[in-house]
Enzyme design. Sequence first.
Site, short mmCIF file in Angstrom:
data_model
loop_
_atom_site.label_atom_id
_atom_site.label_comp_id
_atom_site.label_asym_id
_atom_site.label_seq_id
_atom_site.Cartn_x
_atom_site.Cartn_y
_atom_site.Cartn_z
N PRO A 151 4.86 1.35 -13.73
CA PRO A 151 4.48 -0.07 -14.16
C PRO A 151 2.89 -0.09 -14.03
O PRO A 151 2.41 0.21 -13.22
CB PRO A 151 4.99 -0.99 -13.35
CG PRO A 151 5.67 -0.27 -12.24
CD PRO A 151 5.72 1.40 -12.56
N VAL A 152 2.08 -0.96 -15.12
CA VAL A 152 1.02 -1.29 -15.12
C VAL A 152 0.59 -2.27 -14.16
O VAL A 152 1.18 -3.39 -13.88
CB VAL A 152 0.59 -1.55 -16.65
CG1 VAL A 152 -0.90 -1.84 -16.64
CG2 VAL A 152 0.88 -0.73 -17.64
N SER A 179 -1.12 3.73 -12.27
CA SER A 179 -0.98 3.99 -13.43
C SER A 179 -2.20 4.52 -14.45
O SER A 179 -1.86 5.42 -15.14
CB SER A 179 0.08 2.90 -14.29
OG SER A 179 -1.03 1.90 -14.71
N ASP A 197 -7.10 6.84 -5.26
CA ASP A 197 -5.94 6.80 -6.26
C ASP A 197 -6.10 8.29 -7.15
O ASP A 197 -5.15 8.86 -7.21
CB ASP A 197 -6.20 5.66 -7.34
CG ASP A 197 -5.47 4.54 -7.24
OD1 ASP A 197 -5.29 4.44 -5.48
OD2 ASP A 197 -5.01 3.63 -7.68
N ALA A 218 -3.11 7.89 -13.12
CA ALA A 218 -1.97 8.85 -13.53
C ALA A 218 -2.34 9.35 -14.89
O ALA A 218 -2.26 10.41 -15.51
CB ALA A 218 -0.57 8.46 -13.19
N LEU A 265 0.79 1.04 -8.25
CA LEU A 265 1.14 2.42 -8.13
C LEU A 265 0.32 3.49 -9.11
O LEU A 265 0.91 4.54 -9.21
CB LEU A 265 2.69 2.25 -8.76
CG LEU A 265 3.69 1.59 -8.02
CD1 LEU A 265 5.06 1.35 -8.55
CD2 LEU A 265 3.66 1.84 -6.62
O1 PMV Z 1 -4.91 0.60 -7.66
P1 PMV Z 1 -4.50 -0.39 -6.16
O2 PMV Z 1 -3.95 -1.59 -6.74
O3 PMV Z 1 -3.46 0.71 -5.55
O4 PMV Z 1 -5.67 -0.58 -5.29
C1 PMV Z 1 -6.67 0.68 -5.04
C2 PMV Z 1 -6.60 0.39 -3.63
C3 PMV Z 1 -7.85 -0.37 -2.80
O5 PMV Z 1 -8.00 -0.07 -1.62
C4 PMV Z 1 -7.51 -1.86 -2.81
C5 PMV Z 1 -9.35 -0.14 -3.73
C6 PMV Z 1 -9.66 1.27 -3.67
O6 PMV Z 1 -10.32 1.50 -4.47
O7 PMV Z 1 -9.28 1.80 -2.53
#
Ligand code: PMV
Length: 319
Positions: A94-95, A101, A145, A104, A99
Amino acid sequence: MVTASASGKVILLGEHSVVYGRPAIAAPLSGLRARVTLTPHSGPLHIQAPAVGIDAPLPDLPPDHPLARIVLLTAEHYQLPLPRAVLRIESDIPVASGLGSGAAVSTAIVRALVAWYNVRPDPARVSALVYEVEKIHHGTPSGIDNTVIAYEQPVYFVRGRPPERFSPRIPLPLIIADSGIPSPTREVVGDLRRRWEADPSRYEGLFDRIAAEVEAARRAIEEGDLPELGKRMGRNHELLREIGVSSAALDRLVEAARGAGALGAKLSGAGWGGNVIALVEPPQAGEVERALREAGAREVWRTDVGTGVSETGRVADHG
Ligand code: PMV
């Protein structure tokens, strides 16, 4: 034809404070994936992303569009011509829900483009390319991420350091519940930054307390101590509330999971909306899922983090 994919991700602990140099722990969601296929065609590279209504030759996208950017960066970095192909993107993730997206999709694109030329990509390089695009999505991303998705392994992550990959001693049974409310990462991160600038000592203190929970959680994961890990997740959620990134809907989901017997629960990702994760003993899983749905979750997934073979299963909706 070439196909490639990349997993979603979940942040177990440490979101936000990770932007300020503290540690965080994240894991891939191997069963939730973005997929890219490249099919030969007679004209220049053509991009299809039906979920976001894109069906256009690459030059029709603005060069700073995230999809155009990752394609051009990859071609430039590996010194590859753009394939004469249709590049089609599909994703189960899901956008705007925390998670992963966006990262990925970018990762799957890099993998597909290099596979077209039989190049084997190095995860560190893929991660660095995807990071460039994360800046468009996020503003000041920590890099967690792109790292966890490019390596597709649980990581203990500190900004600017090589990621430490690890395997939990026992699988971590998690339930992920989507609030259905978008989580606007860029805005949440920007809003917190303004509050930090106005009162750095308060926020630095809270980030230190989150870091202590992350360190304790890491030990619990290494020792296979699920109750201790659940406790640390719960405390991390309380601290995320204090820094102003939770919401009534997320708190309700956390409460519901706890009330139904979860060992711990917290928001995951940037917050305001997006997902809540709950650590469960397997016999409690059904009860926790039901409670999360009753408290408003739009979708619920079950996954075992850390086994390396785990599939993320969509839980059938009985409601
Ligand atoms: O992409 P998200 O919503 O999982 O957020 C990333 C996590 C944060 O720590 C809020 C931002 C970051 O760049 O690490």
